[in-house]
Design a protein around this motif. Structure first.
Motif, PDB file in Angstrom:
ATOM      1  N   SER A  51       1.129  -1.275  -0.002  1.00 53.91           N
ATOM      2  CA  SER A  51      -0.176  -0.018   0.005  1.00 53.91           C
ATOM      3  C   SER A  51       0.661   1.163   0.060  1.00 53.91           C
ATOM      4  O   SER A  51       0.289   2.338  -0.413  1.00 53.91           O
ATOM      5  CB  SER A  51      -0.909  -0.024   1.212  1.00 53.91           C
ATOM      6  OG  SER A  51      -0.167   0.034   2.388  1.00 53.91           O
ATOM      7  N   ASP A  52       2.162   1.170   0.544  1.00 51.77           N
ATOM      8  CA  ASP A  52       2.996   2.480   0.540  1.00 51.77           C
ATOM      9  C   ASP A  52       3.737   2.422  -0.906  1.00 51.77           C
ATOM     10  O   ASP A  52       4.340   1.602  -1.330  1.00 51.77           O
ATOM     11  CB  ASP A  52       3.937   2.317   1.532  1.00 51.77           C
ATOM     12  CG  ASP A  52       4.510   3.442   1.912  1.00 51.77           C
ATOM     13  OD1 ASP A  52       5.641   3.380   2.599  1.00 51.77           O
ATOM     14  OD2 ASP A  52       4.451   4.559   1.415  1.00 51.77           O
ATOM     15  N   SER A  53       3.241   3.581  -1.552  1.00 52.01           N
ATOM     16  CA  SER A  53       3.991   3.584  -2.775  1.00 52.01           C
ATOM     17  C   SER A  53       5.063   4.499  -3.031  1.00 52.01           C
ATOM     18  O   SER A  53       5.585   4.893  -4.118  1.00 52.01           O
ATOM     19  CB  SER A  53       2.860   4.246  -3.836  1.00 52.01           C
ATOM     20  OG  SER A  53       2.638   5.591  -3.519  1.00 52.01           O
ATOM     21  N   LYS A  54       5.519   5.114  -1.859  1.00 55.78           N
ATOM     22  CA  LYS A  54       6.754   5.980  -1.816  1.00 55.78           C
ATOM     23  C   LYS A  54       8.045   4.905  -1.733  1.00 55.78           C
ATOM     24  O   LYS A  54       8.237   3.773  -1.179  1.00 55.78           O
ATOM     25  CB  LYS A  54       6.726   6.774  -0.514  1.00 55.78           C
ATOM     26  CG  LYS A  54       5.721   7.761  -0.463  1.00 55.78           C
ATOM     27  CD  LYS A  54       5.917   8.572   0.735  1.00 55.78           C
ATOM     28  CE  LYS A  54       4.937   9.432   1.111  1.00 55.78           C
ATOM     29  NZ  LYS A  54       5.080  10.404   2.229  1.00 55.78           N
ATOM     30  N   SER A  55       8.973   5.522  -2.757  1.00 62.20           N
ATOM     31  CA  SER A  55      10.422   4.762  -2.414  1.00 62.20           C
ATOM     32  C   SER A  55      11.029   4.995  -1.324  1.00 62.20           C
ATOM     33  O   SER A  55      10.783   5.835  -0.430  1.00 62.20           O
ATOM     34  CB  SER A  55      11.038   5.213  -3.857  1.00 62.20           C
ATOM     35  OG  SER A  55      11.620   6.458  -3.506  1.00 62.20           O
ATOM     36  N   ARG A  56      12.051   4.314  -1.029  1.00 58.11           N
ATOM     37  CA  ARG A  56      12.913   4.101   0.041  1.00 58.11           C
ATOM     38  C   ARG A  56      13.645   5.276   0.112  1.00 58.11           C
ATOM     39  O   ARG A  56      13.632   6.215   1.263  1.00 58.11           O
ATOM     40  CB  ARG A  56      13.969   3.087  -0.254  1.00 58.11           C
ATOM     41  CG  ARG A  56      14.965   3.021   1.007  1.00 58.11           C
ATOM     42  CD  ARG A  56      15.934   1.777   1.036  1.00 58.11           C
ATOM     43  NE  ARG A  56      16.680   1.633   2.013  1.00 58.11           N
ATOM     44  CZ  ARG A  56      18.040   2.291   2.261  1.00 58.11           C
ATOM     45  NH1 ARG A  56      18.370   3.125   1.432  1.00 58.11           N
ATOM     46  NH2 ARG A  56      18.480   2.113   3.462  1.00 58.11           N
ATOM     47  N   ASP A  57      14.029   6.102  -1.065  1.00 60.89           N
ATOM     48  CA  ASP A  57      14.743   7.324  -1.010  1.00 60.89           C
ATOM     49  C   ASP A  57      13.734   8.392  -0.440  1.00 60.89           C
ATOM     50  O   ASP A  57      14.031   9.337   0.266  1.00 60.89           O
ATOM     51  CB  ASP A  57      15.276   7.852  -2.503  1.00 60.89           C
ATOM     52  CG  ASP A  57      16.389   6.974  -2.663  1.00 60.89           C
ATOM     53  OD1 ASP A  57      17.041   6.357  -1.871  1.00 60.89           O
ATOM     54  OD2 ASP A  57      16.652   6.829  -3.887  1.00 60.89           O
ATOM     55  N   GLN A  58      12.254   8.380  -0.984  1.00 61.99           N
ATOM     56  CA  GLN A  58      11.329   9.228  -0.510  1.00 61.99           C
ATOM     57  C   GLN A  58      11.228   9.326   0.693  1.00 61.99           C
ATOM     58  O   GLN A  58      11.022  10.381   1.490  1.00 61.99           O
ATOM     59  CB  GLN A  58      10.085   9.137  -1.322  1.00 61.99           C
ATOM     60  CG  GLN A  58      10.256   9.424  -2.828  1.00 61.99           C
ATOM     61  CD  GLN A  58       9.084   9.250  -3.753  1.00 61.99           C
ATOM     62  OE1 GLN A  58       8.313   8.331  -3.390  1.00 61.99           O
ATOM     63  NE2 GLN A  58       8.727  10.000  -4.848  1.00 61.99           N
ATOM     64  N   LEU A  59      11.189   8.076   1.499  1.00 69.36           N
ATOM     65  CA  LEU A  59      11.092   8.066   2.765  1.00 69.36           C
ATOM     66  C   LEU A  59      12.051   8.576   3.687  1.00 69.36           C
ATOM     67  O   LEU A  59      11.940   9.135   4.729  1.00 69.36           O
ATOM     68  CB  LEU A  59      10.778   6.379   3.094  1.00 69.36           C
ATOM     69  CG  LEU A  59       9.350   5.751   2.871  1.00 69.36           C
ATOM     70  CD1 LEU A  59       9.269   4.309   2.883  1.00 69.36           C
ATOM     71  CD2 LEU A  59       8.070   6.497   3.340  1.00 69.36           C
ATOM     72  N   ILE A  60      13.261   8.226   3.359  1.00 71.23           N
ATOM     73  CA  ILE A  60      14.302   8.823   4.033  1.00 71.23           C
ATOM     74  C   ILE A  60      14.438  10.438   3.683  1.00 71.23           C
ATOM     75  O   ILE A  60      14.683  11.093   4.898  1.00 71.23           O
ATOM     76  CB  ILE A  60      15.575   8.309   3.266  1.00 71.23           C
ATOM     77  CG1 ILE A  60      15.715   6.755   3.607  1.00 71.23           C
ATOM     78  CG2 ILE A  60      16.858   9.059   4.038  1.00 71.23           C
ATOM     79  CD1 ILE A  60      17.105   6.189   2.996  1.00 71.23           C
ATOM     80  N   ASN A  61      14.312  10.820   2.622  1.00 64.98           N
ATOM     81  CA  ASN A  61      14.250  12.363   2.401  1.00 64.98           C
ATOM     82  C   ASN A  61      13.088  12.894   3.307  1.00 64.98           C
ATOM     83  O   ASN A  61      13.395  14.074   3.965  1.00 64.98           O
ATOM     84  CB  ASN A  61      14.020  12.786   1.037  1.00 64.98           C
ATOM     85  CG  ASN A  61      15.146  12.584   0.284  1.00 64.98           C
ATOM     86  OD1 ASN A  61      16.331  12.167   0.849  1.00 64.98           O
ATOM     87  ND2 ASN A  61      14.938  12.349  -1.099  1.00 64.98           N
ATOM     88  N   HIS A  97      14.105  19.865  -5.041  1.00 62.71           N
ATOM     89  CA  HIS A  97      13.470  20.532  -6.088  1.00 62.71           C
ATOM     90  C   HIS A  97      13.608  20.180  -7.282  1.00 62.71           C
ATOM     91  O   HIS A  97      14.943  19.893  -7.617  1.00 62.71           O
ATOM     92  CB  HIS A  97      13.426  22.011  -5.922  1.00 62.71           C
ATOM     93  CG  HIS A  97      12.953  22.420  -4.494  1.00 62.71           C
ATOM     94  ND1 HIS A  97      11.648  22.469  -4.235  1.00 62.71           N
ATOM     95  CD2 HIS A  97      13.713  23.034  -3.398  1.00 62.71           C
ATOM     96  CE1 HIS A  97      11.579  23.010  -2.792  1.00 62.71           C
ATOM     97  NE2 HIS A  97      12.779  23.276  -2.366  1.00 62.71           N
ATOM     98  N   PRO A  98      12.837  19.903  -8.425  1.00 60.61           N
ATOM     99  CA  PRO A  98      13.316  19.634  -9.584  1.00 60.61           C
ATOM    100  C   PRO A  98      14.056  20.787 -10.391  1.00 60.61           C
ATOM    101  O   PRO A  98      13.810  21.843 -10.040  1.00 60.61           O
ATOM    102  CB  PRO A  98      11.957  19.334 -10.556  1.00 60.61           C
ATOM    103  CG  PRO A  98      10.781  20.003  -9.644  1.00 60.61           C
ATOM    104  CD  PRO A  98      11.333  20.085  -8.098  1.00 60.61           C
ATOM    105  N   LYS A  99      15.019  20.684 -11.000  1.00 58.84           N
ATOM    106  CA  LYS A  99      15.697  21.539 -11.838  1.00 58.84           C
ATOM    107  C   LYS A  99      15.288  22.046 -12.964  1.00 58.84           C
ATOM    108  O   LYS A  99      14.716  21.031 -13.751  1.00 58.84           O
ATOM    109  CB  LYS A  99      17.440  20.853 -12.220  1.00 58.84           C
ATOM    110  CG  LYS A  99      18.077  20.642 -10.865  1.00 58.84           C
ATOM    111  CD  LYS A  99      19.325  20.244 -11.318  1.00 58.84           C
ATOM    112  CE  LYS A  99      20.135  19.864 -10.133  1.00 58.84           C
ATOM    113  NZ  LYS A  99      21.704  19.206 -10.445  1.00 58.84           N
ATOM    114  N   PRO A 100      15.167  23.188 -13.292  1.00 62.04           N
ATOM    115  CA  PRO A 100      14.435  23.823 -14.434  1.00 62.04           C
ATOM    116  C   PRO A 100      15.244  23.589 -15.530  1.00 62.04           C
ATOM    117  O   PRO A 100      16.307  23.522 -15.507  1.00 62.04           O
ATOM    118  CB  PRO A 100      14.200  25.333 -14.171  1.00 62.04           C
ATOM    119  CG  PRO A 100      14.980  25.720 -13.027  1.00 62.04           C
ATOM    120  CD  PRO A 100      15.423  24.358 -12.339  1.00 62.04           C
ATOM    121  N   ASN A 101      14.543  23.402 -16.708  1.00 59.89           N
ATOM    122  CA  ASN A 101      15.665  23.033 -18.187  1.00 59.89           C
ATOM    123  C   ASN A 101      15.666  24.367 -18.808  1.00 59.89           C
ATOM    124  O   ASN A 101      16.570  24.230 -19.763  1.00 59.89           O
ATOM    125  CB  ASN A 101      14.846  22.026 -18.674  1.00 59.89           C
ATOM    126  CG  ASN A 101      14.612  20.544 -18.069  1.00 59.89           C
ATOM    127  OD1 ASN A 101      15.514  20.296 -17.374  1.00 59.89           O
ATOM    128  ND2 ASN A 101      13.918  19.838 -18.203  1.00 59.89           N
TER     129      ASN A 101
END
Length: 80
Positions: free
Chosen positions: A47-57, A65-69
């Protein structure tokens, strides 16, 4: 600096008994928690769709923040 003589600590039978009681309580809580994790672990993981990196963050408070292109967003509203 003044130095004082080391104090002597004595371990009493009551202290040992109290330690054993607390240790048994902690072990029983840990076993109960493990049983709950084993039973509910499969459903919680799916049920938890967050990745491990997202949980740690999220845990450490890091919000990437996403980098603008495009160039104007890189330099803001600078006009030459």
């Amino acid at each position: 600096m003044l130095r004082r003589k080391p104090t002597r600590l004595e371990l009493k039978l009551d202290d040992v008994e109290e330690f054993d009681i607390v240790k048994k309580e902690l072990e029983s809580r840990k076993k109960q928690q493990e049983e709950v994790d084993v039973v509910g672990g499969a459903s919680a993981a799916s049920s938890d769709s967050k990745s491990r990196d997202q949980l740690i963050n999220e845990r450490i408070g890091y919000k990437p923040h996403p980098k603008p292109n495009n160039l104007p967003s890189l330099f803001g509203n600078l006009q030459f």
